[in-house]
Design a protein around this motif. Sequence first.
Motif, mmCIF file in Angstrom:
data_model
loop_
_atom_site.group_PDB
_atom_site.id
_atom_site.type_symbol
_atom_site.label_atom_id
_atom_site.label_comp_id
_atom_site.label_asym_id
_atom_site.label_seq_id
_atom_site.Cartn_x
_atom_site.Cartn_y
_atom_site.Cartn_z
ATOM 1 N N LEU A 29 0.828 -1.210 0.000
ATOM 2 C CA LEU A 29 0.000 0.000 0.000
ATOM 3 C C LEU A 29 0.862 1.259 0.000
ATOM 4 C CD1 LEU A 29 -2.924 -0.969 2.417
ATOM 5 C CD2 LEU A 29 -2.756 -1.217 -0.075
ATOM 6 N N ALA A 87 -6.344 5.954 1.763
ATOM 7 C CA ALA A 87 -6.841 5.541 0.452
ATOM 8 C C ALA A 87 -8.314 5.906 0.301
ATOM 9 C CB ALA A 87 -6.656 4.041 0.271
ATOM 10 N N LYS A 88 -9.086 5.696 1.355
ATOM 11 C CA LYS A 88 -10.512 6.026 1.310
ATOM 12 C C LYS A 88 -10.719 7.518 1.131
ATOM 13 C CE LYS A 88 -14.841 5.393 3.864
ATOM 14 N NZ LYS A 88 -15.457 4.831 5.115
ATOM 15 N N ARG A 143 -9.795 6.102 -3.332
ATOM 16 C CA ARG A 143 -9.230 4.881 -3.900
ATOM 17 C C ARG A 143 -9.788 3.664 -3.178
ATOM 18 N NH1 ARG A 143 -4.054 4.801 -2.256
ATOM 19 N NH2 ARG A 143 -3.548 3.132 -3.723
ATOM 20 N N SER A 144 -10.089 2.625 -3.939
ATOM 21 C CA SER A 144 -10.632 1.395 -3.377
ATOM 22 C C SER A 144 -9.514 0.397 -3.113
ATOM 23 C CB SER A 144 -11.654 0.792 -4.341
ATOM 24 O OG SER A 144 -12.035 -0.505 -3.923
ATOM 25 N N ILE A 145 -9.491 -0.174 -1.906
ATOM 26 C CA ILE A 145 -8.558 -1.242 -1.569
ATOM 27 C C ILE A 145 -9.391 -2.466 -1.211
ATOM 28 C CG2 ILE A 145 -6.588 -1.949 -0.185
ATOM 29 C CD1 ILE A 145 -6.050 0.602 -1.698
ATOM 30 N N GLU A 182 0.845 4.050 -3.106
ATOM 31 C CA GLU A 182 -0.004 5.079 -2.507
ATOM 32 C C GLU A 182 -0.219 6.279 -3.415
ATOM 33 O OE1 GLU A 182 -0.585 7.030 1.935
ATOM 34 O OE2 GLU A 182 1.416 6.385 1.292
ATOM 35 N N ASP A 189 -6.872 2.079 -7.815
ATOM 36 C CA ASP A 189 -7.457 1.138 -6.879
ATOM 37 C C ASP A 189 -6.510 -0.053 -6.772
ATOM 38 O OD1 ASP A 189 -9.684 2.799 -6.721
ATOM 39 O OD2 ASP A 189 -10.780 1.683 -8.261
#
Length: 235
Positions: A51, A110-111, A115-117, A55, A60
């Motif tokens: 991550l 990320a949220k 961005r989707s993880i 980053e 995603d």
Amino acid sequence: MTIIAAVDGSALGNPGPAGWAWYISDDQWACGGWPKATNNRGELQAVIELLRAVEDSGADVHVLCDSQYAINSITKWMTGWKKRGWKKANGSPVLNDDLMKQLDELMSAAKSAGRSITYEWVKGHANHRMNERADDLARAAAGAYQKGAKPDSGPGYSGEAANEPDTAGSGTAESSSSGTSSSEDRSTAASTTDTVRIWADVPRDLAGAIAERAREDGVRPQQYLRTLIEKAVAE
């Protein structure tokens, strides 16, 4: 764009010499470790390092992981632990809370960035190409520390979308192809013709269907797609 990556951890002795690794492609991977740690810390550290590496990509990320402990910690248990001050429901401290806090920060960042993880469990040692590569790298890192050396840390993330359609499926499409690696295939192709890589995001079910059709035809997904494109252009 979605980056698909496999992560894994390894410990020789558990605890013992330990390693972590993430793998996107043969030219985008990283690994590391410690003289002594547990397998679970290796699994969590692999996710953290992945991550961090991607980053700033704006992409995603879909994480392939064979550790249910890592996936459940991140997707099911972490919210409750955080609310209780990083304590379990029975009041006992959360194991590896230092890594959990780092993961919480990375997931939150990320949220916030939109961005989707996402995470997917894959069975370990089941011929899933990407999982096997991550496992090999993590074990090699642990082995290096066992010998008192440091592992090759790898090329890292180049900022390119290097995933190919078969990586979204079971990985068997890659293993059923010829014995050459994907990097060797790309080198061979480049030497015989003037080629350009074309990247397109496709739904995961479509990527899986492409991999399945390629398996049925006995070719790599890239070869199957190239044939489809050539036919479409010729019509």
